[in-house]
Design a protein around this motif. Structure first.
Motif, PDB file in Angstrom:
ATOM      1  N   PRO A  24     -53.685 -40.398   8.245  1.00  0.00           N
ATOM      2  CA  PRO A  24     -52.312 -39.938   8.447  1.00  0.00           C
ATOM      3  C   PRO A  24     -52.230 -38.427   8.447  1.00  0.00           C
ATOM      4  CG  PRO A  24     -52.419 -41.674   6.773  1.00  0.00           C
ATOM      5  CD  PRO A  24     -53.815 -41.275   7.082  1.00  0.00           C
ATOM      6  N   ALA A  25     -51.259 -37.895   9.223  1.00  0.00           N
ATOM      7  CA  ALA A  25     -51.076 -36.459   9.297  1.00  0.00           C
ATOM      8  C   ALA A  25     -50.315 -35.920   8.103  1.00  0.00           C
ATOM      9  CB  ALA A  25     -50.337 -36.095  10.582  1.00  0.00           C
ATOM     10  N   TYR A  26     -49.764 -36.806   7.293  1.00  0.00           N
ATOM     11  CA  TYR A  26     -49.009 -36.353   6.123  1.00  0.00           C
ATOM     12  C   TYR A  26     -49.858 -36.534   4.886  1.00  0.00           C
ATOM     13  CZ  TYR A  26     -48.279 -41.343   5.542  1.00  0.00           C
ATOM     14  OH  TYR A  26     -48.473 -42.686   5.394  1.00  0.00           O
ATOM     15  N   ARG A  27     -49.428 -35.926   3.773  1.00  0.00           N
ATOM     16  CA  ARG A  27     -50.130 -36.096   2.504  1.00  0.00           C
ATOM     17  C   ARG A  27     -49.673 -37.404   1.877  1.00  0.00           C
ATOM     18  NH1 ARG A  27     -49.565 -30.968   3.592  1.00  0.00           N
ATOM     19  NH2 ARG A  27     -51.134 -29.451   2.996  1.00  0.00           N
ATOM     20  N   PRO A  28     -50.519 -38.408   1.839  1.00  0.00           N
ATOM     21  CA  PRO A  28     -50.050 -39.736   1.429  1.00  0.00           C
ATOM     22  C   PRO A  28     -49.962 -39.888  -0.077  1.00  0.00           C
ATOM     23  CG  PRO A  28     -52.372 -39.823   1.960  1.00  0.00           C
ATOM     24  CD  PRO A  28     -51.936 -38.409   2.218  1.00  0.00           C
ATOM     25  N   ARG A 134     -44.703 -36.019  -9.065  1.00  0.00           N
ATOM     26  CA  ARG A 134     -45.214 -35.195  -7.989  1.00  0.00           C
ATOM     27  C   ARG A 134     -44.387 -33.934  -7.878  1.00  0.00           C
ATOM     28  NH1 ARG A 134     -45.122 -39.830  -3.630  1.00  0.00           N
ATOM     29  NH2 ARG A 134     -43.880 -40.810  -5.255  1.00  0.00           N
ATOM     30  N   SER A 135     -44.995 -32.907  -7.308  1.00  0.00           N
ATOM     31  CA  SER A 135     -44.314 -31.616  -7.247  1.00  0.00           C
ATOM     32  C   SER A 135     -43.231 -31.641  -6.183  1.00  0.00           C
ATOM     33  CB  SER A 135     -45.325 -30.505  -6.943  1.00  0.00           C
ATOM     34  OG  SER A 135     -45.700 -30.538  -5.575  1.00  0.00           O
ATOM     35  N   VAL A 141     -38.933 -37.086   1.044  1.00  0.00           N
ATOM     36  CA  VAL A 141     -37.582 -37.564   0.774  1.00  0.00           C
ATOM     37  C   VAL A 141     -37.289 -38.743   1.693  1.00  0.00           C
ATOM     38  CG1 VAL A 141     -36.639 -35.425  -0.138  1.00  0.00           C
ATOM     39  CG2 VAL A 141     -36.703 -35.762   2.319  1.00  0.00           C
ATOM     40  N   ALA A 142     -36.778 -39.821   1.113  1.00  0.00           N
ATOM     41  CA  ALA A 142     -36.507 -41.029   1.892  1.00  0.00           C
ATOM     42  C   ALA A 142     -35.476 -40.776   2.981  1.00  0.00           C
ATOM     43  CB  ALA A 142     -36.041 -42.153   0.962  1.00  0.00           C
ATOM     44  N   VAL A 143     -34.535 -39.856   2.718  1.00  0.00           N
ATOM     45  CA  VAL A 143     -33.492 -39.589   3.690  1.00  0.00           C
ATOM     46  C   VAL A 143     -34.047 -38.926   4.947  1.00  0.00           C
ATOM     47  CG1 VAL A 143     -32.851 -37.276   2.868  1.00  0.00           C
ATOM     48  CG2 VAL A 143     -31.096 -38.783   3.854  1.00  0.00           C
ATOM     49  N   GLY A 144     -35.285 -38.413   4.870  1.00  0.00           N
ATOM     50  CA  GLY A 144     -35.922 -37.811   6.038  1.00  0.00           C
ATOM     51  C   GLY A 144     -36.509 -38.814   7.013  1.00  0.00           C
ATOM     52  N   LYS A 145     -36.552 -40.102   6.649  1.00  0.00           N
ATOM     53  CA  LYS A 145     -36.976 -41.220   7.496  1.00  0.00           C
ATOM     54  C   LYS A 145     -38.455 -41.216   7.858  1.00  0.00           C
ATOM     55  CE  LYS A 145     -32.554 -42.264   9.752  1.00  0.00           C
ATOM     56  NZ  LYS A 145     -31.859 -42.532  11.018  1.00  0.00           N
ATOM     57  N   MET A 146     -39.169 -40.107   7.673  1.00  0.00           N
ATOM     58  CA  MET A 146     -40.581 -40.028   8.037  1.00  0.00           C
ATOM     59  C   MET A 146     -41.419 -39.756   6.792  1.00  0.00           C
ATOM     60  SD  MET A 146     -40.475 -37.795  11.567  1.00  0.00           S
ATOM     61  CE  MET A 146     -42.219 -38.066  11.937  1.00  0.00           C
ATOM     62  N   ALA A 149     -44.832 -35.100   3.760  1.00  0.00           N
ATOM     63  CA  ALA A 149     -44.705 -34.302   2.554  1.00  0.00           C
ATOM     64  C   ALA A 149     -43.912 -33.040   2.873  1.00  0.00           C
ATOM     65  CB  ALA A 149     -46.085 -33.939   2.010  1.00  0.00           C
ATOM     66  N   PRO A 150     -43.057 -32.590   1.958  1.00  0.00           N
ATOM     67  CA  PRO A 150     -42.245 -31.401   2.236  1.00  0.00           C
ATOM     68  C   PRO A 150     -43.050 -30.172   2.636  1.00  0.00           C
ATOM     69  CG  PRO A 150     -41.387 -32.536   0.310  1.00  0.00           C
ATOM     70  CD  PRO A 150     -42.672 -33.235   0.686  1.00  0.00           C
ATOM     71  N   LEU A 151     -44.292 -30.066   2.189  1.00  0.00           N
ATOM     72  CA  LEU A 151     -45.101 -28.909   2.562  1.00  0.00           C
ATOM     73  C   LEU A 151     -45.385 -28.889   4.060  1.00  0.00           C
ATOM     74  CD1 LEU A 151     -46.307 -26.582   0.864  1.00  0.00           C
ATOM     75  CD2 LEU A 151     -48.503 -27.738   1.008  1.00  0.00           C
ATOM     76  N   ASP A 152     -45.328 -30.042   4.715  1.00  0.00           N
ATOM     77  CA  ASP A 152     -45.541 -30.138   6.153  1.00  0.00           C
ATOM     78  C   ASP A 152     -44.239 -30.113   6.946  1.00  0.00           C
ATOM     79  OD1 ASP A 152     -48.244 -30.360   5.682  1.00  0.00           O
ATOM     80  OD2 ASP A 152     -48.252 -32.543   5.733  1.00  0.00           O
ATOM     81  N   LEU A 153     -43.107 -29.987   6.272  1.00  0.00           N
ATOM     82  CA  LEU A 153     -41.809 -30.100   6.925  1.00  0.00           C
ATOM     83  C   LEU A 153     -41.180 -28.716   7.102  1.00  0.00           C
ATOM     84  CD1 LEU A 153     -39.741 -32.302   7.868  1.00  0.00           C
ATOM     85  CD2 LEU A 153     -38.671 -32.050   5.619  1.00  0.00           C
ATOM     86  N   PRO A 154     -40.766 -28.344   8.319  1.00  0.00           N
ATOM     87  CA  PRO A 154     -40.133 -27.040   8.539  1.00  0.00           C
ATOM     88  C   PRO A 154     -38.656 -27.056   8.143  1.00  0.00           C
ATOM     89  CG  PRO A 154     -40.301 -28.186  10.623  1.00  0.00           C
ATOM     90  CD  PRO A 154     -40.976 -29.064   9.601  1.00  0.00           C
ATOM     91  N   GLN A 155     -38.399 -27.411   6.905  1.00  0.00           N
ATOM     92  CA  GLN A 155     -37.044 -27.571   6.414  1.00  0.00           C
ATOM     93  C   GLN A 155     -37.084 -27.574   4.893  1.00  0.00           C
ATOM     94  OE1 GLN A 155     -35.091 -31.018   8.036  1.00  0.00           O
ATOM     95  NE2 GLN A 155     -33.065 -30.351   7.416  1.00  0.00           N
ATOM     96  N   SER A 156     -36.012 -27.120   4.261  1.00  0.00           N
ATOM     97  CA  SER A 156     -35.937 -27.050   2.808  1.00  0.00           C
ATOM     98  C   SER A 156     -35.444 -28.376   2.238  1.00  0.00           C
ATOM     99  CB  SER A 156     -35.001 -25.923   2.398  1.00  0.00           C
ATOM    100  OG  SER A 156     -34.888 -25.845   0.989  1.00  0.00           O
TER     101      SER A 156
END
Length: 831
Positions: A24-28, A134-135, A141-146, A149-156
């Motif tokens: 996966p491209a995200y931190r699982p 977890r940090s 965040v479940a509301v992000g639907k995907m 991990a927030p470190l990979d997300l261009p959003q706060s």
């Protein structure tokens, strides 16, 4: 209306030509790892506790020599699936001694292991001990639907975890939001709802969610059932369509568990506040496939405000069905019955807040608002393959509200003897007419409304990971459809009910009888919405990622009114709008613990009213730009995120003034898209994992939201209700060794900067009907202490320790003081 998509976005949407399976491209989150689907499997269940019997989250549990491993959840529980055979189970966590146990996995059966008790290692005092969680940048965040991990997300993003909610004894949503930078209470109209804003924009019901489903926030949400609070800041239009630009809130409730447990407690506090609570969960009849959970509470309270009281009952049942190895079916219900005294506070006198006791109220003794809210949500999650998942949601929410009350205090009399003198500019105040004997008098009128709303949602999402050449993808493809059926019954206003005086409550004989209200109109307002969206996180290299996507939304809005006086039913009018909402963001990670990001997104707001020809107005478009840096410090024990943003709400609908060249007397209320509001700011969020007994949260926000174009308001003037500066800090310490073990204590500080209320000044118009009320800044400090012994815990809290006085003000007619110093205590027993 639609805008053309950036070429970059179009080029980034890959063809669905899938190469060999990839990581996966995200931190699982820790999982059981790859398994041989042909092997016969069994399951191991267990729990890990510390020496005081408290559950420990985040402990590593693994079968040695295999890929099968997991981590304990918030209750210290773990579930592990593996092929049949004999294994050595290893339980380990930093600062504790390694424990191993020989186990046998039997195919088709679940083996419940005895509880593991972690023992501090010989070097525990020389090491940093991290107990689970977890940090800030690790938990998606479940509301992000995907599953990003927030470190990979261009959003706060920001998450307030259950441990913090319990330590702070959160009662209202505002208590939890005191931990989030840049999200604040902007009003408290009526005392039965808290108006939340962020980045200069109001969070209405379209921006409030419970378990990912829109939630009507015209009532105080119940917080006793929360597992955590998620905040996704900035634009989320690509995921949810018509939402305000500041961000969204998601209330995540506690879920069923197969292990038996729960808690029972009593919360009590100042002004006769009582709240018994019960939380029970476990397997249904010992089943391995069906689990349940029930949260319920009753609240009865009075207030520091004279004559104000409230009573509510809440229950939140849920069922989890394990339908085979790859399918989960979750049913969640929600019911809230709330009755309380509406409290519109004090009205302003000549746009100044009266100097009266904090407890003074102006409503009748029979005023009441009764609200019922019920919901049902069904969520089906099916793992198609190791890398692909299907998720479907069907939801219903019913909301009804009945208000009987005095109207907002808007016509309090003033006096020449009080407001003569100079203003802040050194100019003479306008001399006001009236008799000093009338100073503070209010002629009360009455209001009544009945509101009922039915909301339906259907949503389908597919997420997966795959490769196209050298690129790795985390893809979301989805569609949703929802509708509102809202009925609003307005009653004729009862004028001149009686008189009261703000300064002398006993000057007049107040009436105590409730009159009969006559119906005026019944308005039916249906809304239908449909959206389709696609979003892809593309890993170009290990440290360079592109997030791109687009949503198409269609919305149909209707209105039909019945006039009771003549029985005339008007025609059902309908208007429709559609819009594209693109999003593109770039994330660069020079280090594995650091991310730099930049993003652009576009959203839309629907406009009400018509132009000067009678045509419906097109949507208002909102452009949002965001830059930020996210950093993990102290080996991941501390997260610090800094974000800068600009939000431009262009083509804002504003009333065409009577002296304008395009004014049409045939449409006196016509509007034009002539305004623009710009919000600029920075936000800093700091959050630690629990380490060496410490838990730390902190944040700071600067925001300036102004009219940058307007034919109505002064260009450059600030929007009301929004503080330029907010700050928050929380520190809790738990004694982990010695005779004080189990004791914890902490402080929570909140700073709200200067704000403006009243009525925004009209452009180039000198008129006393458009004046602002300046609200000074204030700082609030809460102190908490708690003690846990085995299964029993006791917490005590003093809020507003310095007894600061300030107000939440809406316009100039709802001036609600914040609560004074109060105590709150909770005693609970873990089942």
């Amino acid at each position: 209306m639609s805008r053309s998509l950036p070429l970059l976005l179009l080029l980034s949407l890959p063809a669905l030509t899938v190469n060999a399976a990839v990581a996966p491209a995200y931190r699982p989150v820790a999982t059981n790892g790859p398994e041989d689907d042909t092997a016969q499997k069994g399951r191991l269940n267990g729990q890990v506790r510390d020496e005081q019997g408290r559950p420990v989250e985040g402990v590593s549990v693994a079968l040695k020599g295999t890929y099968h491993g997991t981590a304990t959840d918030a209750s210290g529980r773990f579930r592990l699936t593996a092929p049949e055979g004999d294994y050595q189970l290893a339980v380990s966590s930093l600062g504790y001694e390694l424990q191993e146990l020989a186990v046998h996995v039997t195919a088709g059966q679940t083996t419940t292991l005895p509880a593991f008790t972690l023992v501090a290692g010989s070097q525990a005092l020389q090491e940093v001990t991290i107990n689970g969680s977890r940090s800030l940048n690790e938990r998606p965040v479940a509301v992000g639907k995907m599953p990003i991990a927030p470190l990979d997300l261009p959003q706060s993003t920001f998450t307030v975890e259950r441990q913090v909610l319990e330590q702070q004894q959160v009662v209202r949503l505002s208590d939890a939001l005191a931990n989030v930078s840049g999200v604040y209470v902007s009003g408290n109209t009526g005392g039965y709802q808290q108006e939340i804003s962020g980045r200069g924009f109001s969070f209405g019901s379209s921006n409030t969610f419970k378990n990912g489903v829109r939630y009507n926030n015209s009532i105080l949400p119940e917080t006793s059932s929360l597992e955590r609070l998620e905040v996704l800041k900035g634009s989320t239009a690509i995921l949810y369509g018509n939402v305000a630009a500041g961000g969204v809130l998601n209330l995540v409730t506690k879920k069923p568990r197969f292990e038996s447990g729960g808690s029972v407690g009593l919360r009590a506090g100042s002004y006769d506040f009582y709240k018994p609570m019960l939380d029970v969960y476990g397997a249904v009849n010992g089943s391995e496939h069906v689990a349940f959970r029930v949260n319920t509470t009753y609240e009865n309270s009075r207030s520091f405000r004279d004559g104000v009281k409230g009573e509510r009952f809440y229950v939140n049942p849920s069922l989890l069905f394990k339908v085979g190895a790859k399918t989960d079916f979750l049913l969640e219900g929600d019911y809230l019955n709330d009755n309380r005294t509406p409290d519109f506070g004090l009205g302003a006198i000549n746009y100044r807040i009266a100097d009266v006791p904090r407890s003074r109220t102006l409503n009748t003794n029979w005023a009441n608002i009764g609200t019922q809210q019920k919901s049902a949500t069904a969520t089906l999650t099916h793992r198609l393959t190791e890398n692909w998942q299907l998720r479907g949601v069907a939801a219903y929410q019913g909301f009804s509200s009945n208000l009987r009350s005095a109207a907002r205090p808007t016509t309090i009399r003033d006096s020449v003897d009080v407001f003569a003198g100079l203003n802040k500019k050194g100019e003479p105040n306008k001399i006001l007419t009236g008799s000093p004997a009338l100073y503070g008098n209010l002629v009360r009128s009455l209001q009544a409304t009945d509101i009922s709303e039915d909301y339906f949602l259907g949503q389908l999402d597919v997420t997966g990971q795959f490769r196209t050449g050298l690129l790795r993808h985390t893809l979301l493809v989805g569609a949703d459809a929802d509708k509102y059926n809202t009925v609003n019954v307005a009653y004729n206003r009862v004028a001149n009910y009686d008189s009261i005086n703000v300064f002398e409550p006993g000057r007049f004989n107040a009436r105590t009888s409730q009159p009969d209200f006559s119906r005026n109109t019944r308005t039916f307002s249906p809304i239908r919405r449909v959206g389709v969206y696609v979003q892809d996180l593309i890993s170009i290299t290990d440290n360079l990622k592109l997030l791109a996507g687009v949503r198409y939304s269609y919305q149909e809005t209707g209105s039909q009114q019945l006039t009771y006086k003549d029985g005339k039913l008007g025609e059902l009018t309908k208007s429709s709008d559609d819009a594209f909402s693109p999003r593109v963001g770039l994330v660069y990670q020079p280090l594995k613990t650091m991310a730099l990001f930049a993003s652009y997104s576009n959203s839309f707001n629907l406009n009400t009213g018509t132009d000067n020809t009678g045509k419906a107005l097109v949507p208002t478009l909102v452009d949002q730009y965001e830059l930020g840096v996210k950093k993990e410090l102290l080996d991941g024990r501390l997260s610090a995120n800094l974000t800068a943003y600009q939000i431009v709400n262009g083509n804002l609908a504003q009333t065409i003034l009577a002296d304008a060249a395009n004014y049409n007397s045939a449409f006196p209320a016509a509007k034009e898209l002539a305004g623009e509001v710009t919000s600029r700011g920075i936000e800093l969020d700091v959050q630690s994992k629990p380490l060496n007994g410490w838990t730390v949260l902190a944040g700071y926000s600067y925001n300036r939201t102004t009219y940058t174009k307007s034919n109505v308001y002064t260009v450059g003037s600030l929007l009301r209700y929004n503080p330029n500066h907010t700050a928050n800090a929380t520190a809790f310490y738990t004694f982990e060794q010695g005779p004080l073990r189990g004791l914890n204590a902490g402080l929570t500080a909140l700073y709200i900067g200067e704000r403006q209320a009243g009525r925004s000044a009209r452009n180039n118009v000198v008129n006393d009907q458009y004046r602002l009320i300046e609200l000074p800044d204030y700082a609030q400090l809460d102190a908490s202490v708690g003690y846990s012994l085995d299964r029993l815990s006791l917490r005590v809290k003093l809020s507003n320790l310095l007894n600061q006085l300030s107000y939440n003000v809406h316009d100039d007619n709802s001036v609600n003081p914040i609560a004074p110093r109060q105590f709150l205590t909770t005693i609970s027993y873990r089942l």
